[in-house]
Design an enzyme around this catalytic site. Structure first.
Site, PDB file in Angstrom:
ATOM      1  NE  ARG A  76      -4.269  -1.392   0.024  1.00 54.14           N
ATOM      2  CZ  ARG A  76      -4.388  -2.448  -0.769  1.00 54.14           C
ATOM      3  NH1 ARG A  76      -3.391  -2.792  -1.574  1.00 54.14           N
ATOM      4  NH2 ARG A  76      -5.505  -3.161  -0.784  1.00 54.14           N
ATOM      5  CG  HIS A 103      -2.582  -0.811  -7.164  1.00 55.86           C
ATOM      6  ND1 HIS A 103      -3.098  -0.133  -6.098  1.00 55.86           N
ATOM      7  CD2 HIS A 103      -2.536  -2.116  -6.773  1.00 55.86           C
ATOM      8  CE1 HIS A 103      -3.371  -0.970  -5.110  1.00 55.86           C
ATOM      9  NE2 HIS A 103      -3.032  -2.187  -5.500  1.00 55.86           N
TER      10      HIS A 103
END
Length: 306
Positions: free
Chosen positions: A221, A269
């Protein structure tokens, strides 16, 4: 049995069709405000009104690996939060991390730049023992990554909150083992869940403990990393580069200093994408087990955050 689907930013029809094919006797629907109460929900980034309406859910199946955003919402009081155990993401993550490590270790970025400049040049081979790799987080994804790296004969260290034993990996556990883990590692791979305890864990203090010439790979993250601390350690030369797949704000803002940085590799991502077919099969299997009163894996502990 009623199952509702509420996944922000994801085309619903393929999921609805796949769930209906796997559960022909169930009522499968796309959530709309005011919809009847469902037994189970398949979710990704659901809005708070959805959770406020669906108070009778038995379980929420989160179709991504991370549940940090979901746990910040007010959840139905008796609903289990269930994450995907793997669903095809572990092998993708191992591919991504191995690619990033090998690209750095073999200096393929420098070769690419030289060839683009019309230069035919060799670089001195590096030794694997000089590039010990530390994997932070030894869950399903982290363990697969650590084992994959060990397959290439790199020295591999692993750190987790609780002590673990993995063949071919030197493991460290808990706060007491963190400093030894970092100092034993030159390349750091972050696969930790995001919790209040792990937010900002990739900071000046931790990253500076890596061996000189360190390299950072963040596939967990964006909020794990203190951006300015990474940039400062790159400028100082203590770190030689980073591969980043996750960011505090996504998409990465246009004027962020990571864009165009010569020693940072960026991807959007995409290190491990949800595979719909495998995810549906896993969700359907777990719903069946719950309906039979059996235990299932992947239940999230709201206190720990994973």
């Amino acid at each position: 049995m009623n199952i509702t689907f509420c996944c922000t930013g994801i085309a619903p029809q393929p999921w609805l069709q796949g769930l209906q094919a796997a559960l022909p006797g169930a009522a499968i629907s796309l959530w709309q405000p005011g919809a009847p109460s469902a037994d189970y929900a398949v979710v990704w980034a659901p809005p708070q009104p959805f959770l406020d309406e669906q108070r009778g859910l038995k379980a929420l199946f989160n179709i991504g690996a991370g549940v940090d955003a979901l746990l910040k919402l007010r959840l139905p009081p008796n609903a289990l939060v269930v994450r995907l155990d793997d669903a095809g993401m572990a092998v993708q993550m191992a591919e991504y991390v191995c690619h990033a490590v090998i690209r750095h270790f073999r200096e393929f970025d420098a070769y690419e730049a030289a060839m683009h400049a019309g230069q035919w040049a060799f670089r001195k081979p590096r030794l694997r023992q000089d590039f010990p790799i530390g994997v932070m987080g030894l869950g399903v994804l982290g363990e697969r990554v650590a084992k994959a790296l060990a397959h290439f004969d790199f020295p591999v260290n692993g750190w987790s909150r609780s002590p673990r034993a993995i063949d071919g990996v030197r493991t460290f556990g808990g706060a007491a083992g963190m400093n030894d883990f970092l100092s034993a590692s030159r390349v750091l791979v972050n696969l930790l869940p995001l919790t209040p305890e792990t937010e900002n864990i990739l900071n000046q203090g931790t990253l500076s403990r890596l061996q000189a010439g360190g390299y950072v790979i963040n596939v967990a993250r964006g909020a794990h990393l203190v951006d300015d601390d990474l940039l400062a350690l790159l400028d100082s030369g203590h770190l030689t580069g980073a591969t980043l797949d996750v960011f505090r704000t996504e998409p990465l803002p246009a004027h962020h200093p990571f864009w165009g940085h010569p020693r940072i590799t960026l991807t959007p991502h995409t290190s491990a994408r949800t595979l719909r077919g495998e995810s549906i099969a896993q969700i359907v299997g777990k719903i069946g087990a719950l309906e039979r009163g059996e235990s299932i894996g992947g239940i999230v502990d709201p206190v720990r955050g994973y």
